[in-house]
Design a protein around this motif. Structure first.
Motif, PDB file in Angstrom:
ATOM      1  N   SER A   1       0.847  -1.213   0.000  1.00  0.00           N
ATOM      2  CA  SER A   1       0.000   0.000   0.000  1.00  0.00           C
ATOM      3  C   SER A   1       0.872   1.250   0.000  1.00  0.00           C
ATOM      4  O   SER A   1       0.559   2.241  -0.665  1.00  0.00           O
ATOM      5  CB  SER A   1      -0.914   0.038   1.231  1.00  0.00           C
ATOM      6  OG  SER A   1      -1.716  -1.108   1.271  1.00  0.00           O
TER       7      SER A   1
ATOM      8  N   GLY B   1       0.878   3.527  -3.042  1.00  0.00           N
ATOM      9  CA  GLY B   1       0.400   4.846  -2.582  1.00  0.00           C
ATOM     10  C   GLY B   1       1.277   6.000  -3.027  1.00  0.00           C
ATOM     11  O   GLY B   1       0.864   7.167  -2.934  1.00  0.00           O
TER      12      GLY B   1
ATOM     13  N   SER C   1      -4.132  -1.356  -0.331  1.00  0.00           N
ATOM     14  CA  SER C   1      -5.316  -0.626   0.104  1.00  0.00           C
ATOM     15  C   SER C   1      -6.156  -0.135  -1.079  1.00  0.00           C
ATOM     16  O   SER C   1      -5.630   0.433  -2.046  1.00  0.00           O
ATOM     17  CB  SER C   1      -4.910   0.561   0.982  1.00  0.00           C
ATOM     18  OG  SER C   1      -6.083   1.212   1.431  1.00  0.00           O
TER      19      SER C   1
ATOM     20  N   VAL D   1      -6.558  10.606   3.850  1.00  0.00           N
ATOM     21  CA  VAL D   1      -5.977   9.271   3.666  1.00  0.00           C
ATOM     22  C   VAL D   1      -4.878   9.025   4.710  1.00  0.00           C
ATOM     23  O   VAL D   1      -4.865   8.005   5.390  1.00  0.00           O
ATOM     24  CB  VAL D   1      -5.460   9.099   2.217  1.00  0.00           C
ATOM     25  CG1 VAL D   1      -4.734   7.776   2.049  1.00  0.00           C
ATOM     26  CG2 VAL D   1      -6.625   9.224   1.230  1.00  0.00           C
ATOM     27  N   ASP D   2      -3.970  10.006   4.842  1.00  0.00           N
ATOM     28  CA  ASP D   2      -2.946   9.821   5.882  1.00  0.00           C
ATOM     29  C   ASP D   2      -3.581   9.902   7.266  1.00  0.00           C
ATOM     30  O   ASP D   2      -3.118   9.246   8.197  1.00  0.00           O
ATOM     31  CB  ASP D   2      -1.830  10.850   5.719  1.00  0.00           C
ATOM     32  CG  ASP D   2      -0.959  10.544   4.509  1.00  0.00           C
ATOM     33  OD1 ASP D   2       0.156  10.032   4.675  1.00  0.00           O
ATOM     34  OD2 ASP D   2      -1.424  10.799   3.388  1.00  0.00           O
TER      35      ASP D   2
ATOM     36  N   ALA E   1      -4.911   6.593   7.873  1.00  0.00           N
ATOM     37  CA  ALA E   1      -3.773   5.677   8.073  1.00  0.00           C
ATOM     38  C   ALA E   1      -3.237   5.812   9.498  1.00  0.00           C
ATOM     39  O   ALA E   1      -2.977   4.808  10.162  1.00  0.00           O
ATOM     40  CB  ALA E   1      -2.680   5.973   7.058  1.00  0.00           C
TER      41      ALA E   1
ATOM     42  N   MET F   1     -10.961   2.479   4.009  1.00  0.00           N
ATOM     43  CA  MET F   1      -9.596   2.040   4.338  1.00  0.00           C
ATOM     44  C   MET F   1      -9.546   1.166   5.587  1.00  0.00           C
ATOM     45  O   MET F   1      -8.636   0.378   5.778  1.00  0.00           O
ATOM     46  CB  MET F   1      -8.677   3.248   4.569  1.00  0.00           C
ATOM     47  CG  MET F   1      -8.297   3.972   3.308  1.00  0.00           C
ATOM     48  SD  MET F   1      -7.332   5.440   3.693  1.00  0.00           S
ATOM     49  CE  MET F   1      -5.769   4.757   4.208  1.00  0.00           C
TER      50      MET F   1
ATOM     51  N   GLY G   1     -11.376  -1.181   6.372  1.00  0.00           N
ATOM     52  CA  GLY G   1     -11.770  -2.572   6.127  1.00  0.00           C
ATOM     53  C   GLY G   1     -13.256  -2.782   6.313  1.00  0.00           C
ATOM     54  O   GLY G   1     -13.995  -1.864   6.686  1.00  0.00           O
TER      55      GLY G   1
ATOM     56  N   VAL H   1     -11.779  -4.080  -4.020  1.00  0.00           N
ATOM     57  CA  VAL H   1     -10.887  -5.144  -3.516  1.00  0.00           C
ATOM     58  C   VAL H   1     -10.666  -6.198  -4.612  1.00  0.00           C
ATOM     59  O   VAL H   1      -9.572  -6.719  -4.778  1.00  0.00           O
ATOM     60  CB  VAL H   1     -11.462  -5.812  -2.233  1.00  0.00           C
ATOM     61  CG1 VAL H   1     -10.617  -7.021  -1.827  1.00  0.00           C
ATOM     62  CG2 VAL H   1     -11.524  -4.830  -1.077  1.00  0.00           C
TER      63      VAL H   1
HETATM   64  N1  BYC Z   1      -8.186  -2.456   0.960  1.00  0.00           N
HETATM   65  O1  BYC Z   1     -10.815  -9.419   7.876  1.00  0.00           O
HETATM   66  P1  BYC Z   1     -10.406  -8.057   7.438  1.00  0.00           P
HETATM   67  C1  BYC Z   1      -0.830   4.724   3.694  1.00  0.00           C
HETATM   68  C2  BYC Z   1      -9.114  -7.079   2.927  1.00  0.00           C
HETATM   69  S1  BYC Z   1      -0.992   3.077   3.296  1.00  0.00           S
HETATM   70  C3  BYC Z   1      -7.884  -3.679   0.455  1.00  0.00           C
HETATM   71  O2  BYC Z   1     -10.959  -6.905   8.196  1.00  0.00           O
HETATM   72  P2  BYC Z   1      -7.740  -7.470   8.425  1.00  0.00           P
HETATM   73  C4  BYC Z   1      -0.426   5.693   2.717  1.00  0.00           C
HETATM   74  C5  BYC Z   1      -8.235  -7.763   3.960  1.00  0.00           C
HETATM   75  O3  BYC Z   1      -6.875  -7.679   3.597  1.00  0.00           O
HETATM   76  C6  BYC Z   1      -1.946   2.442   4.641  1.00  0.00           C
HETATM   77  N2  BYC Z   1      -8.175  -4.829   1.096  1.00  0.00           N
HETATM   78  O4  BYC Z   1      -8.804  -7.993   7.352  1.00  0.00           O
HETATM   79  C7  BYC Z   1       0.472   5.374   1.730  1.00  0.00           C
HETATM   80  C8  BYC Z   1      -8.819  -9.154   3.960  1.00  0.00           C
HETATM   81  O5  BYC Z   1      -8.345  -9.876   2.839  1.00  0.00           O
HETATM   82  P3  BYC Z   1      -7.152 -10.994   2.946  1.00  0.00           P
HETATM   83  C9  BYC Z   1      -2.263   0.994   4.522  1.00  0.00           C
HETATM   84  C10 BYC Z   1      -8.766  -4.721   2.295  1.00  0.00           C
HETATM   85  O6  BYC Z   1      -6.407  -7.691   7.846  1.00  0.00           O
HETATM   86  C11 BYC Z   1       0.797   6.303   0.744  1.00  0.00           C
HETATM   87  C12 BYC Z   1     -10.288  -8.921   3.714  1.00  0.00           C
HETATM   88  O7  BYC Z   1     -10.403  -7.639   3.110  1.00  0.00           O
HETATM   89  N3  BYC Z   1      -2.519   0.552   5.869  1.00  0.00           N
HETATM   90  O8  BYC Z   1      -1.064   5.024   4.790  1.00  0.00           O
HETATM   91  O9  BYC Z   1      -8.010  -8.034   9.773  1.00  0.00           O
HETATM   92  C13 BYC Z   1       0.220   7.589   0.747  1.00  0.00           C
HETATM   93  C14 BYC Z   1     -11.098  -8.974   4.991  1.00  0.00           C
HETATM   94  O10 BYC Z   1     -10.763  -7.878   5.897  1.00  0.00           O
HETATM   95  C15 BYC Z   1      -9.078  -3.487   2.877  1.00  0.00           C
HETATM   96  C16 BYC Z   1      -2.494  -0.737   6.234  1.00  0.00           C
HETATM   97  O11 BYC Z   1      -2.278  -1.612   5.425  1.00  0.00           O
HETATM   98  C17 BYC Z   1      -8.766  -2.314   2.160  1.00  0.00           C
HETATM   99  N4  BYC Z   1      -9.068  -1.086   2.611  1.00  0.00           N
HETATM  100  O12 BYC Z   1      -8.043  -5.893   8.515  1.00  0.00           O
HETATM  101  C18 BYC Z   1      -0.663   7.920   1.768  1.00  0.00           C
HETATM  102  C19 BYC Z   1      -2.694  -1.006   7.701  1.00  0.00           C
HETATM  103  N5  BYC Z   1      -9.653  -3.695   4.080  1.00  0.00           N
HETATM  104  O13 BYC Z   1      -5.908 -10.254   3.326  1.00  0.00           O
HETATM  105  C20 BYC Z   1      -0.979   6.998   2.760  1.00  0.00           C
HETATM  106  C21 BYC Z   1      -2.397  -2.418   8.126  1.00  0.00           C
HETATM  107  C22 BYC Z   1      -9.706  -5.028   4.237  1.00  0.00           C
HETATM  108  O14 BYC Z   1      -7.561 -11.946   4.055  1.00  0.00           O
HETATM  109  N6  BYC Z   1      -3.504  -3.325   7.876  1.00  0.00           N
HETATM  110  N7  BYC Z   1      -9.190  -5.647   3.169  1.00  0.00           N
HETATM  111  O15 BYC Z   1      -7.081 -11.609   1.598  1.00  0.00           O
HETATM  112  C23 BYC Z   1      -4.554  -3.436   8.717  1.00  0.00           C
HETATM  113  O16 BYC Z   1      -4.663  -2.771   9.708  1.00  0.00           O
HETATM  114  C24 BYC Z   1      -5.586  -4.495   8.380  1.00  0.00           C
HETATM  115  O17 BYC Z   1      -5.010  -5.406   7.454  1.00  0.00           O
HETATM  116  C25 BYC Z   1      -6.912  -3.886   7.782  1.00  0.00           C
HETATM  117  C26 BYC Z   1      -7.842  -5.056   7.399  1.00  0.00           C
HETATM  118  C27 BYC Z   1      -7.613  -3.034   8.829  1.00  0.00           C
HETATM  119  C28 BYC Z   1      -6.633  -3.066   6.519  1.00  0.00           C
END
Ligand code: BYC
Length: 329
Positions: free
Chosen positions: A59, A63, A123, A143-144, A147, A212, A214, A286
């Protein structure tokens, strides 16, 4: 990779773990100890982390594209310098996160291949186009901002390398959020055309920003286990609510209207009630059907292919140095 299909069904193979080791691991997590790369961990914990951290890294890298698109068109030198620094920061975040994922036994090349093959997600937010300069303000602010809301709790995630990467990332994201809000403030203090541009950007980025966090908790297959293992510290809906509560007064303070007719302060809850996100749109994005999804992936694949000579040259240089060292010994 360990994924969920769009019906919410888990696609992970189950590994029978040694119950004693599992109990000791769970006790450490419950005691808020960090789990480190060489510690024993259940296979599903390792896979969940690889999935989340690699998607997070992708992402950051994808991004860079929507904002990179405006570097040559920033309205003045100051804005251009800030935007270059911000986009460069995102590249750095991607690198810390790829390194954190590598400590779990996956290589950078494997992660890149999974992204390019459409097997790893990134994302949804980065599949929307940046049409005007106001979009750069909206991205920084919303967005940020979203994030940070999601990433501040991840500073206390149970896996040490991920938590430590998040500390630095959050500091930089906080600057990014302020620079975005400052662009919106300047535009809202400007001409009627600038104000219209800012409101238009707000209208287009508000709902994707809410996505974002989820899917809603009752449709989030990973949340329960990730909370138990303290990978996630708060649920998707809790963080989404916090974001709405913090951002709405910021919008109002500069004369922007949140594009949600259902948005209303609920004094009893001490929070805003807000309308339903279009979850069909979320799932479509997605699935790779976002407005500029194909362009984004093509840009990443091109960058990887165009950079092959740099990787080859670095590898050849490293081999030459290694053989020179052996010959000298
Ligand atoms: N987009 O059970 P869930 C930034 C998927 S970049 C796409 O709730 P989880 C920035 C999810 O992966 C910030 N897919 O999952 C950069 C799962 O599928 P898989 C990015 C999404 O993991 C440049 C399925 O849906 N931040 O800041 O418990 C410029 C079911 O969801 C999304 C992060 O990555 C989505 N929005 O919770 C500016 C934060 N939402 O993987 C800014 C870290 C859900 O099982 N990640 N899915 O196939 C997290 O905190 C968690 O992974 C999430 C999802 C809250 C995103």
């Amino acid at each position: 990779m360990y994924t969920t299909d769009l019906t919410g069904k888990k696609q992970a193979e189950t590994v029978a773990e040694d119950p004693k080791k599992l109990a000791a691991f769970e006790a450490r997590v419950a005691n808020d100890e960090f789990i480190e790369p060489k510690d024993w961990m259940p296979e599903a914990y390792r896979k969940t982390l690889i999935r989340q951290i690699s998607q997070h890294a992708h992402s950051e890298i994808v991004g860079m594209l929507p904002e990179g698109n405006w570097i040559t068109r920033a309205p003045n030198l100051r804005r251009k310098a800030i935007l270059i620094a911000k986009v460069q920061d995102e590249g750095g975040h991607g690198l810390y996160l790829y390194s954190a994922a590598e400590t779990l036994g996956i290589s950078r090349d494997e992660m890149t291949e999974a992204l390019h093959a459409g097997k790893a997600k990134y994302s949804t937010i980065f599949n929307y186009p940046t049409l005007t300069w106001a979009d750069i303000g909206a991205i920084g602010w919303l967005v940020d901002g979203a994030a940070i809301m999601n990433q501040v709790p991840l500073q206390r995630t149970s896996y040490g390398p991920y938590a430590r990467a998040m500390v630095r990332i959050c500091k930089e994201e906080s600057f990014h959020q302020r620079q975005g809000y400052e662009i919106m403030m300047a535009m809202m203090a400007g001409t009627p055309d600038q104000q219209r541009m800012a409101q238009d950007a707000m209208n287009r980025w508000w709902w994707p920003a809410l996505m974002m966090f989820g899917p809603p908790d009752d449709r989030s297959p990973n949340t329960e286990q990730s909370l138990r293992w303290r990978i996630k510290r708060e649920t998707n809906d809790e963080l989404r609510q916090k974001f709405v509560d913090i951002t709405t007064p910021q919008a109002e303070a500069i004369g922007l209207k949140v594009p949600d007719p259902a948005l209303k302060w609920n004094a009893k809850r001490g929070s805003y009630d807000f309308g339903e996100v279009d979850w069909e749109e979320f799932y479509a994005v997605v699935r790779g059907e976002g407005p500029v999804a194909k362009e984004r992936m093509q840009a990443r694949v091109n960058a990887w292919e165009d950079g092959a000579w740099v990787r080859d040259a670095a590898r050849a240089h490293a081999e030459k140095r290694a053989s020179a060292k052996v010959a000298a010994e």
